[in-house]
Design an enzyme around this catalytic site. Structure first.
Site, mmCIF file in Angstrom:
data_model
loop_
_atom_site.group_PDB
_atom_site.id
_atom_site.type_symbol
_atom_site.label_atom_id
_atom_site.label_comp_id
_atom_site.label_asym_id
_atom_site.label_seq_id
_atom_site.Cartn_x
_atom_site.Cartn_y
_atom_site.Cartn_z
ATOM 1 N N ASP B 52 0.816 -1.215 0.000
ATOM 2 C CA ASP B 52 0.000 0.000 0.000
ATOM 3 C C ASP B 52 0.851 1.268 0.000
ATOM 4 O O ASP B 52 2.028 1.223 0.364
ATOM 5 C CB ASP B 52 -0.850 0.062 1.283
ATOM 6 C CG ASP B 52 -1.849 -1.076 1.387
ATOM 7 O OD1 ASP B 52 -2.264 -1.606 0.343
ATOM 8 O OD2 ASP B 52 -2.217 -1.419 2.534
ATOM 9 N N TYR B 110 6.139 -9.898 7.124
ATOM 10 C CA TYR B 110 6.019 -8.455 7.326
ATOM 11 C C TYR B 110 6.421 -8.111 8.761
ATOM 12 O O TYR B 110 6.319 -8.958 9.656
ATOM 13 C CB TYR B 110 4.563 -8.000 7.167
ATOM 14 C CG TYR B 110 4.059 -7.876 5.756
ATOM 15 C CD1 TYR B 110 4.196 -6.689 5.054
ATOM 16 C CD2 TYR B 110 3.407 -8.941 5.136
ATOM 17 C CE1 TYR B 110 3.702 -6.566 3.766
ATOM 18 C CE2 TYR B 110 2.917 -8.823 3.842
ATOM 19 C CZ TYR B 110 3.066 -7.635 3.163
ATOM 20 O OH TYR B 110 2.582 -7.506 1.885
#
Lengths: 260, 260
Positions: B52, B110
């Site tokens: 994103d 992540y």
């Protein structure tokens, strides 16, 4: 009047340094205009010393005076609500009127971060390191050993406001581990630093680390007192002011201690 | 044609995410225009997945194809000489034509960084953390325990491209120490992640850490499959894609191994 001691952190990337300037954005300028809004009067902020454009801080210290009836303001919250996000108040404490951010400082500490990976610099770290590439740490540490102690550091001073003496005592110049294996952190502690002294010394150490200067030549550079003969100044973004240190009696907190 | 595997790091702050967009600045867009300049032809870059706007990466993987006679170019140097400083090639390796950055990935990792000091966020860290303030780690870890394993994660998926299945296996969700005592790092490993899944789970964990949601309620949120009932998405800047992991046979290096 009441005196407030501020501890400030800033990302120096988008500042033209600490010191107030008529047109450029500076940390002192931001803090002073913030105080003017809160106090409704022009208020001078005295820093422990200047930092150059692009140089960061985690513990810069400054003080200002305000009317006694405003001393109890929640300064940390009030200032952080108004300051831009690249400068933050880390601590705000009432201090004795004897305290002076600059003149009460006994010593000061800086850190300089090097990035050694030759192929790339991690983008997340590019504003906080000098990507100098691979270097020989032992040569740099030998050069650091030459500079430790009391010396006339005129060789490592850039032109600026004249100072009474260029003699300083470097009590520490040591290498520590970085945030990643590609980095090294160089810690500088002294009773005071001349203009761009840390960056000039760092430029000299890296020249030794790259084999462009022998550590033994650093001694002759130091005695020559000739800035133009020394290696170039290291770039600003690797440098962070950790902060000044104060003796107990200078920094004592009026609220917690029985200060005079 | 030869296939080149790139490992990329980027500071996501000034990017509208990974994926190519007609008007906005994206990482894929920067890499593709860079390759077009080097190869003199439009070249598609396939990433392991999207990130994103505002999300960072230290090990994003992508691949592209080039004529055999260009395979030996010093890709790391060539690309880094042309790319903007907020995206860097960390590694470039020729791979078998069987390798696909997205489809060969077996799992992905992540990290999400929280800043817990309530009074201020260190300016140097503001682009890389969520300054969520003080939280109860044990409540967050209890909630994390509920989410570990194979589940239908529809509750934690934002609207986007339809996917065949919203079942994923979260193999790790653990807390580690941060770069400073004010930070904590949350590591997520799964066979794959839904759109904004890490940020949605993080928002849920922080809601638990703030006492606004009980860890036991996370189980019912998970079974409900209703995004609108779950806490808000965590902000992008705390998130970094560590990278995808590949099985040996998919990622083998043509130069060093006897790949088919």
């Amino acid at each position: 009047m009441a005196r407030i001691k501020l501890t400030l952190a800033y990302d120096g990337t988008d500042f033209s340094g600490w010191q107030l300037q008529p047109r450029d954005r500076t940390v002192q300028g931001e803090v002073e205009s913030c105080l003017a809004r809160i106090l409704g009067a022009k208020t001078r902020v005295h820093g422990s010393g200047r930092t150059d454009a692009g140089v960061h801080a985690v513990g810069q210290v400054a003080h200002f005076d305000c009317p006694d009836e405003r001393a109890d303001l929640p300064w940390l919250r009030a200032l952080n609500a108004t300051l831009p996000p690249d400068v933050r108040v880390v601590d705000a404490t009432p201090v004795s009127g004897e305290f002076h951010a600059r003149y009460s400082a006994r010593s000061k500490t800086y850190e300089y971060v090097l990035w050694h990976e030759p192929g790339f610099c991690l983008p997340q770290r590019r504003r906080f390191v000098w990507a100098c590439g691979p270097v020989d740490f032992s040569a740099m540490e030998a050069a650091a050993g030459v500079l430790l102690g009391e010396h006339d550091f005129a060789t490592f001073q850039n032109v600026g406001t004249p100072v009474k003496s260029t003699v300083r005592t470097l009590t520490r110049l040591s290498r520590g581990p970085g945030a990643s294996p590609q980095e090294s952190v160089w810690r500088f502690e002294a009773d005071g630093f001349l203009k761009q002294m840390v960056r000039n010394v760092m430029g000299c150490l890296v020249a030794c680390g790259r084999g462009k200067l022998a550590p033994r030549d650093v001694r002759s550079l130091l005695s020559a007192g000739d800035r133009s003969a020394a290696p170039a100044t290291a770039p600003p973004q690797g440098l962070t002011l950790i902060g000044p240190e104060y003796g107990w009696s200078d920094s004592c907190d009026n609220q917690d201690n029985n200060c005079p």
